[in-house]
Design a protein around this motif. Sequence first.
Motif, mmCIF file in Angstrom:
data_model
loop_
_atom_site.group_PDB
_atom_site.id
_atom_site.type_symbol
_atom_site.label_atom_id
_atom_site.label_comp_id
_atom_site.label_asym_id
_atom_site.label_seq_id
_atom_site.Cartn_x
_atom_site.Cartn_y
_atom_site.Cartn_z
ATOM 1 N N GLY A 1 -15.359 1.822 21.681
ATOM 2 C CA GLY A 1 -15.080 2.886 20.738
ATOM 3 C C GLY A 1 -15.875 4.124 21.116
ATOM 4 N N ILE A 2 -15.742 5.136 20.299
ATOM 5 C CA ILE A 2 -16.543 6.337 20.504
ATOM 6 C C ILE A 2 -17.151 6.760 19.176
ATOM 7 N N TRP A 3 -18.167 7.595 19.303
ATOM 8 C CA TRP A 3 -18.721 8.250 18.127
ATOM 9 C C TRP A 3 -18.214 9.686 18.083
ATOM 10 N N VAL A 4 -17.912 10.146 16.884
ATOM 11 C CA VAL A 4 -17.583 11.555 16.683
ATOM 12 C C VAL A 4 -18.719 12.148 15.851
ATOM 13 N N ALA A 5 -19.544 12.950 16.505
ATOM 14 C CA ALA A 5 -20.760 13.464 15.879
ATOM 15 C C ALA A 5 -20.578 14.940 15.531
#
Lengths: 314, 328
Positions: free
Chosen positions: B315-319
């Motif tokens: 997955g990814i992080w959206v910061a």
Amino acid sequence: MAVAVSQSSDPGAIQLDGQVGSLVGVLDVVLVAAGWSIAFTTTNIRAYRQPATTDGALRAYLRVNDAGPGAGGAREARIVGYETMSDVNTGTLPCPTVATMPNGLFVRKSATADATQRTWLIVADQRTVYMWVATGDSAGVYLLWMFGDFYSFKTTDLYRVMIMGRVTENSAVLTNTVDRGDMIENDASVVGNFHHIMRDTVANTGAIQAGKNGNLSFAINFGPLPLIGAIAYKNPADQYIYTPPIIVTHTAGGNTRRGLWRGMYHFCHAISNVADRETMPGREDLAGKTLTVVKQGGNAGVWMIETSNTWPTN
Amino acid sequence: MGVVLYRSTDPGAIQLDGLVGSLVGVLDVVLPAAGWSIAFTGTNIRAYRQPAALDSPLTLRAYLRVNDAGPGAGGAREARIVGYETMSDVNTGINPCPTVAQLANGLFVRKSAAADANTRTWMILADARTFYMWILSGDVASTYLCWMFGDYYSFMPSDFYRVMVMGRVVENSAVTGAIDGVGNEVDLGNVVGKEGFSSNMSGHFMFRDASHAAGAIAAGKVGDRSINPTLIGDGGASIAGFGNLAYKNPADSNIYTPPIFVTHSQGGATIRGLWRGQYHFGHAISAVSDGETFPGTLDLNGKTFRVIKQSGNLGIWVAETSNTWITN
């Protein structure tokens, strides 16, 4: 016209039963009062149309065959949307298409083909109609069908019209293989014959299958899942009732969130916490709205219908 | 202080490696810059504290103890972290989060795959209330691990105890995903709960429940399961930070990034609030690149987001890197 609530208990209301013509008898009064026209008519069959005041929209037609057309006889009617119609039996670009549902979708009026009256509820404005019927197949259970505009996420979406109904004719089954009126799908990749939209996002000709989502994170199980949820009632942190919107989805053109069901929300708590026709004020994003519980569906879901004249419209 | 993204590639940045003290070396610079204080210090051990500037409205001003002396079986590869409501010295605090009964050694921060001087890429996104730290530990190429401490945005009015901590729950493990090979949960930094969120998630703890009864509680987080049908292999309890909406959503060409809710089961299945400045990516991660930025739209108009790609669960992080974090 404003959002209006009509029901079988209203003074002078037309009654619904399991005889031919009783459904169009109700719709003839209620839809016209809501601003729709009766474009074409014949014995126990109608074509209703969204009014000219909705110009900039498709002004779609809804054909209702209430002549007892199928194996269920007068227990059920058949419904199909059309982009245009030239007479009560002739339309172009049906929704659903003939290929997907040759007989259209089905509206169950009554468990019995007789004069037993059935409780009904319609919440409608000039663009969208939702109708619940307590058919008598199971005590205290409503079935829902709808037709008309959803609120589209697309700018200038002429074809933002959908239809929802039952997919099996002459069935007393109230659960998800036949009826998903009180259910949401897992995600945008799940569509079926219960829901159809007039055209896809790029307006390719021909109706497409669709689905609807709530917030699955707050639901109690993986779907299709009823319109209830897992949050304690009321949410202990803020004492709020959680009712996220119901999102209209389709897979044509890629998994798409096309828009929102106008005025309908996903109740994210246990069904035992609310009673049929209970009303509550909206909070936060829904401030100023009044929500009414319709309890319960055949899949043990509940509907939260916005009964104030505050539906999102575009 | 506003929200700032600090990176190991910043000029003069302190570097992180697998030696004792390298993590607190980074934090000693970054957290004070973000407004935090170093309340107590020992050799390779610190107690950081949210600043007095937070006292309006009143907040806990919680402490975070970081033991970077190589306290466990992983040696200097890892540090141990525990929150406290109050501390009187670097080794003494009350009302730990997690409690000793929950996790006797606290939570774990993996700094490096190797106990050596190889430097590791890191990022910290912080303001005076909350920080998130990502580390490319080197265990798996291009795979970040994330831990955090500090405030979430609470849905509860006057929620004095709106502080949480998240970290790894298995010490001395090279596993970067949610579970190891025998089904033990290790790292849920990038995952959110599935439907029926009433169960908590490993590695997430809050200082107190909604009634403010003393004692830390297990917690969890959920994004929007309606955009991700794919369960990850942690016993089917979670999904990773991605989704299955077409990129971009064909109807409106928006990137869908629903909020991440923080939850707990104590006191009934509760949505306590929101993670400040992090969102659930609603599309396939192939659509974006590490470090890519994009503007928020719709409800998130005016915000700027940065992609941190990727996690051990793909997955990814959206910061949210703009100074626009939701705060209460």
